[in-house]
Design an enzyme around this catalytic site. Structure first.
Site, mmCIF file in Angstrom:
data_model
loop_
_atom_site.group_PDB
_atom_site.id
_atom_site.type_symbol
_atom_site.label_atom_id
_atom_site.label_comp_id
_atom_site.label_asym_id
_atom_site.label_seq_id
_atom_site.Cartn_x
_atom_site.Cartn_y
_atom_site.Cartn_z
ATOM 1 N N LYS A 54 -34.320 -36.207 -18.585
ATOM 2 C CA LYS A 54 -32.978 -36.753 -18.351
ATOM 3 C C LYS A 54 -31.937 -35.630 -18.354
ATOM 4 C CE LYS A 54 -34.185 -41.286 -20.218
ATOM 5 N NZ LYS A 54 -34.197 -42.225 -21.350
ATOM 6 N N GLN A 98 -31.890 -42.099 -27.352
ATOM 7 C CA GLN A 98 -33.260 -42.453 -26.956
ATOM 8 C C GLN A 98 -33.902 -43.378 -27.991
ATOM 9 O OE1 GLN A 98 -34.548 -41.649 -23.995
ATOM 10 N NE2 GLN A 98 -36.568 -42.536 -24.372
ATOM 11 N N ASP A 121 -26.710 -46.689 -20.842
ATOM 12 C CA ASP A 121 -27.963 -47.445 -20.929
ATOM 13 C C ASP A 121 -27.717 -48.939 -20.683
ATOM 14 O OD1 ASP A 121 -30.459 -46.204 -21.364
ATOM 15 O OD2 ASP A 121 -29.923 -45.680 -23.426
HETATM 16 N N1 GUN Z 1 -36.757 -45.805 -24.492
HETATM 17 C C1 GUN Z 1 -37.528 -46.276 -23.483
HETATM 18 N N2 GUN Z 1 -36.772 -46.525 -22.385
HETATM 19 C C2 GUN Z 1 -35.502 -46.211 -22.714
HETATM 20 C C3 GUN Z 1 -34.271 -46.252 -21.995
HETATM 21 O O1 GUN Z 1 -34.187 -46.641 -20.833
HETATM 22 N N3 GUN Z 1 -33.176 -45.817 -22.699
HETATM 23 C C4 GUN Z 1 -33.243 -45.403 -23.994
HETATM 24 N N4 GUN Z 1 -32.118 -45.020 -24.577
HETATM 25 N N5 GUN Z 1 -34.371 -45.356 -24.672
HETATM 26 C C5 GUN Z 1 -35.497 -45.760 -24.050
#
Ligand code: GUN
Length: 305
Positions: A54, A98, A121
């Site tokens: 990311k 995350q 998100d």
């Molecule tokens: N963990 C698994 N998928 C995601 C996501 O799309 N965003 C976040 N913040 N954590 C995750």
């Protein structure tokens, strides 16, 4: 039938190129560089890979990309303090924490501490509610990616029967709303659902997001259906090698479906691309601006106050 593979990698690359053009435009016209802060607590290997990807892609499209790597024993109060700093930092437009978080941290207290205007998100209850109410919102990235992939196959989704397997806050629930808004008849299913194979056999589109390797079998599918596999499961193949597999038995499903996403290289890259797109949206709307595609050159956008 041998299904056409939906190339999520290539489609995500095109979306990232559009984001990069928007970033260049924002900088040229408003002197704004979108800022994305990605926060990781602990060293979970899968989460570390996602966070690195990311941050790297954020940098590649021209963002101010910041990574915050906190030890697994960080206190909740310290994490909340960091979020508050990022909330008030004008150089930061998007904040992502995350998941999953270690057990001693209350996930909801953390997600609800993020400024909803920077919640790229789309997990804050404010944005969840706005999406459910049909109001403009920051929407979770994976569901946006899934709808985008489906629309590369069928542009008009109205009247189609869709089964979404899995009802997580991250994928299944928001995806059911998006598909319903697009005119689909959505069946929200889960592992416990009775007659799951029969429900799938009646579906024009099956989205598998249950976190269960190889769950969806070829004979569950209507001939010519579209199959989107959101699952990312670690498995060991017959030669003893570790590999990633989805929630769909890919070879069997390819014999019945018209279009199918691979794992890896299907939905995964779209999630990251929409994180970038959401960050641009947040940067723009936080400043009361909008990116308007012009009719003669739809990929070239200009800013409107
Ligand atoms: N963990 C698994 N998928 C995601 C996501 O799309 N965003 C976040 N913040 N954590 C995750």
């Amino acid at each position: 039938m041998n299904a056409i593979r939906i190339d999520g990698k290539a489609i995500a690359e095109a979306l990232r190129a559009r984001v990069a053009r928007d970033v260049a435009l924002l900088q040229a016209e408003c002197n704004v560089i979108p800022g994305l802060a990605v926060v990781l607590v602990g060293k979970d290997p899968a989460s570390s890979v996602y966070v690195k990807t990311k941050a790297k892609q954020a940098q590649a499209v021209g963002f101010n990309s910041r990574q915050f790597l906190l030890p697994s024993n960080v206190g909740e109060a310290e994490l909340l303090e960091l979020i508050e700093e990022l909330n008030t930092n004008d150089a930061i437009d998007g904040i992502l924490v995350q998941l999953p978080l270690p057990g001693h941290i209350n996930r909801w207290r953390v997600l609800e501490a993020i400024n909803p205007a920077k919640d790229v998100d789309g997990f804050h209850p404010y944005n969840v509610g706005r999406l459910a109410a049909g109001r403009p919102a920051l929407v979770p990235c994976t569901p946006l990616g899934v709808v985008h992939l489906i629309k590369t196959v069928v542009s008009d989704l109205s009247g189609l029967n869709v089964v979404v397997i899995g009802r997580s806050n991250i994928v299944g629930k928001p995806l059911a709303i998006l598909l319903g808004d697009a005119g689909c008849t959505v069946t929200g299913a889960q592992l416990q659902t009775r007659n799951l194979p029969d429900l799938c056999r009646n579906a024009d589109i099956v989205v598998a997001a249950a976190g269960c390797a190889g769950l969806v079998r070829g004979d569950w599918l209507k001939a010519g259906s579209i199959v989107i596999d959101v699952g990312i499961n670690r498995a060991i193949d017959s030669a003893g090698t570790a590999k990633l597999v989805g929630d769909v038995a890919f070879a069997e499903a390819s014999e019945r479906a018209s279009h199918i996403t691979p794992v890896p290289g299907g939905v995964g890259p779209m999630t990251v691309a929409y994180l970038l797109a959401n960050t641009v949206d947040a940067a723009v709307s936080r400043r009361g601006l909008s990116l308007v595609p012009t009719p003669d050159a739809p990929t070239l956008c200009h800013l409107a106050p």
